[in-house]
Motif scaffolding. Structure first.
Motif, PDB file in Angstrom:
ATOM      1  N   ASP A 135     -58.770  16.984 100.419  1.00 56.32           N
ATOM      2  CA  ASP A 135     -58.200  18.317 100.611  1.00 56.32           C
ATOM      3  C   ASP A 135     -56.908  18.250 101.422  1.00 56.32           C
ATOM      4  N   ASP A 136     -56.337  19.414 101.697  1.00 59.27           N
ATOM      5  CA  ASP A 136     -55.052  19.472 102.394  1.00 59.27           C
ATOM      6  C   ASP A 136     -55.140  18.945 103.819  1.00 59.27           C
ATOM      7  N   SER A 137     -56.326  18.995 104.427  1.00 59.94           N
ATOM      8  CA  SER A 137     -56.479  18.483 105.790  1.00 59.94           C
ATOM      9  C   SER A 137     -56.644  16.967 105.824  1.00 59.94           C
ATOM     10  N   GLY A 138     -56.863  16.357 104.666  1.00 64.16           N
ATOM     11  CA  GLY A 138     -57.008  14.908 104.616  1.00 64.16           C
ATOM     12  C   GLY A 138     -58.435  14.426 104.509  1.00 64.16           C
ATOM     13  N   TYR A 139     -59.400  15.346 104.325  1.00 67.97           N
ATOM     14  CA  TYR A 139     -60.806  14.962 104.265  1.00 67.97           C
ATOM     15  C   TYR A 139     -61.287  14.873 102.816  1.00 67.97           C
ATOM     16  N   LEU A 140     -62.266  14.022 102.594  1.00 71.41           N
ATOM     17  CA  LEU A 140     -62.870  13.897 101.277  1.00 71.41           C
ATOM     18  C   LEU A 140     -63.798  15.073 101.059  1.00 71.41           C
ATOM     19  N   GLY A 141     -63.491  15.892 100.072  1.00 75.03           N
ATOM     20  CA  GLY A 141     -64.233  17.126  99.867  1.00 75.03           C
ATOM     21  C   GLY A 141     -65.332  17.044  98.840  1.00 75.03           C
ATOM     22  N   GLU A 142     -65.658  15.857  98.353  1.00 77.15           N
ATOM     23  CA  GLU A 142     -66.694  15.705  97.331  1.00 77.15           C
ATOM     24  C   GLU A 142     -67.566  14.499  97.679  1.00 77.15           C
ATOM     25  N   PRO A 143     -68.879  14.597  97.564  1.00 74.83           N
ATOM     26  CA  PRO A 143     -69.747  13.453  97.851  1.00 74.83           C
ATOM     27  C   PRO A 143     -69.456  12.284  96.922  1.00 74.83           C
ATOM     28  N   LEU A 144     -69.577  11.080  97.468  1.00 74.40           N
ATOM     29  CA  LEU A 144     -69.332   9.884  96.657  1.00 74.40           C
ATOM     30  C   LEU A 144     -70.317   9.777  95.501  1.00 74.40           C
ATOM     31  N   ALA A 145     -71.537  10.265  95.712  1.00 77.08           N
ATOM     32  CA  ALA A 145     -72.535  10.185  94.647  1.00 77.08           C
ATOM     33  C   ALA A 145     -72.091  10.973  93.415  1.00 77.08           C
ATOM     34  N   GLU A 146     -71.453  12.129  93.628  1.00 79.48           N
ATOM     35  CA  GLU A 146     -70.988  12.914  92.483  1.00 79.48           C
ATOM     36  C   GLU A 146     -69.837  12.214  91.771  1.00 79.48           C
ATOM     37  N   ILE A 147     -68.950  11.576  92.522  1.00 80.87           N
ATOM     38  CA  ILE A 147     -67.851  10.835  91.891  1.00 80.87           C
ATOM     39  C   ILE A 147     -68.399   9.674  91.079  1.00 80.87           C
ATOM     40  N   ALA A 148     -69.378   8.950  91.658  1.00 78.31           N
ATOM     41  CA  ALA A 148     -69.966   7.812  90.949  1.00 78.31           C
ATOM     42  C   ALA A 148     -70.688   8.263  89.684  1.00 78.31           C
ATOM     43  N   GLU A 149     -71.391   9.387  89.765  1.00 76.80           N
ATOM     44  CA  GLU A 149     -72.112   9.883  88.594  1.00 76.80           C
ATOM     45  C   GLU A 149     -71.143  10.340  87.512  1.00 76.80           C
ATOM     46  N   ARG A 150     -70.051  10.974  87.914  1.00 77.47           N
ATOM     47  CA  ARG A 150     -69.084  11.455  86.934  1.00 77.47           C
ATOM     48  C   ARG A 150     -68.395  10.302  86.209  1.00 77.47           C
ATOM     49  N   LEU A 151     -68.147   9.214  86.928  1.00 77.55           N
ATOM     50  CA  LEU A 151     -67.465   8.059  86.324  1.00 77.55           C
ATOM     51  C   LEU A 151     -68.435   7.064  85.709  1.00 77.55           C
ATOM     52  N   GLY A 152     -69.734   7.211  86.012  1.00 79.40           N
ATOM     53  CA  GLY A 152     -70.722   6.290  85.467  1.00 79.40           C
ATOM     54  C   GLY A 152     -70.654   4.898  86.058  1.00 79.40           C
ATOM     55  N   VAL A 153     -70.387   4.805  87.356  1.00 83.09           N
ATOM     56  CA  VAL A 153     -70.306   3.502  88.039  1.00 83.09           C
ATOM     57  C   VAL A 153     -71.257   3.521  89.229  1.00 83.09           C
ATOM     58  N   ALA A 154     -71.497   2.343  89.777  1.00 87.12           N
ATOM     59  CA  ALA A 154     -72.376   2.239  90.934  1.00 87.12           C
ATOM     60  C   ALA A 154     -71.688   2.823  92.163  1.00 87.12           C
ATOM     61  N   ILE A 155     -72.481   3.435  93.057  1.00 89.62           N
ATOM     62  CA  ILE A 155     -71.901   4.067  94.233  1.00 89.62           C
ATOM     63  C   ILE A 155     -71.294   3.029  95.168  1.00 89.62           C
ATOM     64  N   ASP A 156     -71.828   1.795  95.157  1.00 89.23           N
ATOM     65  CA  ASP A 156     -71.251   0.744  96.004  1.00 89.23           C
ATOM     66  C   ASP A 156     -69.807   0.461  95.613  1.00 89.23           C
ATOM     67  N   ARG A 157     -69.524   0.558  94.327  1.00 95.46           N
ATOM     68  CA  ARG A 157     -68.164   0.310  93.853  1.00 95.46           C
ATOM     69  C   ARG A 157     -67.218   1.418  94.318  1.00 95.46           C
ATOM     70  N   VAL A 158     -67.710   2.655  94.313  1.00 92.74           N
ATOM     71  CA  VAL A 158     -66.898   3.779  94.785  1.00 92.74           C
ATOM     72  C   VAL A 158     -66.656   3.662  96.286  1.00 92.74           C
ATOM     73  N   GLU A 159     -67.679   3.238  97.038  1.00 94.68           N
ATOM     74  CA  GLU A 159     -67.525   3.076  98.482  1.00 94.68           C
ATOM     75  C   GLU A 159     -66.503   1.993  98.807  1.00 94.68           C
ATOM     76  N   ALA A 160     -66.462   0.931  98.001  1.00 96.20           N
ATOM     77  CA  ALA A 160     -65.485  -0.133  98.229  1.00 96.20           C
ATOM     78  C   ALA A 160     -64.063   0.380  98.043  1.00 96.20           C
ATOM     79  N   VAL A 161     -63.854   1.180  97.010  1.00 98.67           N
ATOM     80  CA  VAL A 161     -62.517   1.745  96.797  1.00 98.67           C
ATOM     81  C   VAL A 161     -62.197   2.765  97.884  1.00 98.67           C
ATOM     82  N   LEU A 162     -63.192   3.513  98.347  1.00101.62           N
ATOM     83  CA  LEU A 162     -62.964   4.478  99.419  1.00101.62           C
ATOM     84  C   LEU A 162     -62.461   3.781 100.679  1.00101.62           C
TER      85      LEU A 162
END
Length: 507
Positions: free
Chosen positions: A177-204
């Protein structure tokens, strides 16, 4: 009894909401900016509607039979809209020039001839700029505010090479968001992309290493921890401090010293370093542009002690119906569908202009009644604000409560005491002790804030003490109500205020 179909004739009454009536209701609750956008859309859709861009210009002889001649009479009525309310000798209202002139945009000159010099890049060519001082020339494109999203994407393209990780990174940045915070849970991003959450956390973790420091954090503690790691100051003592930020806000230094295992000097240094961090790292990049509140109504004191109420002409759309163009197009229409379209455009345009005029009259009428009811506020201040509800105003002006509610939504008035939303003047009633007149909840909030602002470090007022003082002043109020009003004003409890005042005195 056997069931069988049959026809029956019944007579009844029902309220039918026509499209025109729905539009009029919608216009009432629109704010100034929303109304502007709505009118812009109507101007694009309806060829018979046009702006009045020569309202205040002197009349020319050749304008007598111009495109607006047939509409001059109706427009003159809107121009002379002026409401005078008696208000028992205390209130006068006036509205002059409802639809004031808006200067036309200067016509852009055509491009040069065959001998003109083409300039690559569009500085003074296709971009429309010129040497005559056109503000949309080369100078206007020299600077542009960089958004946080673009800033992070540029860093992502340099830091991540693998296409899959780059896609994940883009989704993470889109969720910042505009304040610089992640506004969506990583689990939802991982589910939307169809990848493991560990992979999303590494990119985060990669994105959290970008500039500005602390970006893409999931909460304040993580944001501060990222910034402290960048400064190489995230030691065990600081970890304990960041994990107990509520105690920092409460200034409970005794508990923080125990948890962090440090002395008074160290805890003071650590808290000072926390305060020097940026809890909103994205705000340096701006974000969405802040819109300035434009008041819809002006309240002015008259020499005789009454109040003059005027609508702000800048918030009123200036529209005219081109009757001449309608007559010409109607004569040229070749089939029934064309004639029906032109007739519908004329009906819509006439209804819109009437609805806008009615909207202006309704806003003025509601504002006039608010000023009459809250005369003490405008004359003496917040302490004299009276309890007021929608029904009282609606009954006084002969309208429905829902209409008053729509009119006061997103509308503002300005007076010598500042700019206020119209709904500010509608406040619940707080009973008075004995047989006194009830008090406005907003006025009680103001008195509570005044008491707390005037308290000394040695005599901090508790909620019970505030209740006692208010009852001595004729206000019958419960302790839980005082606590609720204090929290709505974002004022901490008496214990937290005492800690803060002592810390400030020692500091």
């Amino acid at each position: 009894m056997a069931m069988m179909p049959r026809m029956e004739l019944r007579q009844g009454q029902s309220l039918v909401m026509t499209p025109q009536l729905l539009q009029a209701i919608k216009l009432l609750q629109l704010s100034h900016l929303e109304l502007q956008n709505f009118v812009e859309g109507e101007l694009e859709r309806n060829p018979l509607l046009e702006r009045d861009e020569a309202n205040d210009l002197p009349a020319r002889p050749d304008d007598a039979d111009g495109p607006h001649a047939a509409d001059a009479e109706s427009f003159a009525r809107a121009e002379s809209l002026h409401t005078q309310e008696g208000m028992e000798g205390r209130l006068g209202t006036g509205l002059d020039n409802v639809f004031q002139n808006e200067q036309p945009t200067p016509a852009r000159s055509e491009a040069g001839g065959a001998d003109s010099l083409p300039i690559v890049g569009g500085a003074y060519g296709a971009s429309g700029g010129s040497f005559d001082g056109d503000p949309e020339g080369f100078e206007s494109s020299l600077t542009a505010d960089a958004s946080l999203h673009d800033h992070l994407i540029a860093q992502l393209d340099l830091a991540v090479i693998a296409p899959a990780e780059r896609i994940i990174g883009r989704h993470i940045i889109d969720a910042v968001d505009d304040s610089g915070y992640l506004g969506e849970p990583l689990a939802e991003i991982a589910e939307r992309l169809g990848v493991a959450i560990d992979r999303v956390e590494a990119v985060l973790r990669v994105v959290q290493g970008f500039d500005p420091s602390g970006v893409a954090a999931r909460d304040v503690a993580e944001c501060l921890a990222i910034q402290l790691r960048d400064r190489n100051r995230f030691d065990p003592a600081m970890q304990a401090l960041v994990a107990n930020l509520p105690l920092v806000a409460k200034r409970d230094f005794a508990a923080l010293k125990r948890l962090c295992g440090v002395d008074d000097e160290d805890i003071a240094d650590m808290v000072g370093e926390i305060r020097r961090l940026d809890p909103k790292p994205g705000r340096a990049f701006g974000g969405s542009a802040a819109e300035t509140v434009v008041p819809d109504v002006f309240i002015r004191a008259a020499p005789d002690g009454s109040w003059l109420i005027d609508l702000n002409p800048d918030t009123l759309p200036r529209l005219l119906v081109n009757q001449t163009y309608h007559a010409r197009v109607s004569r040229a229409a070749r089939n029934d569908s064309d004639k029906a379209f032109i007739a519908e455009c004329l009906q819509t345009a006439n209804w819109l202009t009437r609805s806008l005029e009615q909207r202006a009259r309704t806003i003025l009428k509601v504002a006039s009644e608010i000023v009459r009811q809250q005369d003490g506020f405008f004359a003496h201040g917040v302490e004299h604000l009276r309890p007021l509800n929608l029904k009282t105003v609606a009954d006084a002006i002969g309208m429905h409560e829902s209409t008053v509610s729509r009119v006061t939504s997103n509308k503002y008035l300005t007076c010598s005491r500042g700019v206020f939303e119209m709904k500010y003047f509608f406040s619940a009633a707080i009973a008075a002790t004995g047989y006194g007149e009830a008090h406005s909840a907003e006025a009680v909030r103001f008195r509570i804030k005044q008491m707390i602002d005037d308290e000394s470090p040695s005599a901090v007022l508790s909620d019970d003490a505030i209740v006692t003082r208010l009852k001595d002043g004729g206000i019958d109020i419960a302790r839980r109500t005082v606590a609720k009003y204090r929290e709505s004003l974002r004022i901490p409890s008496s214990m937290e205020r005492r800690r803060e005042k002592v810390a400030m005195a020692l500091g």
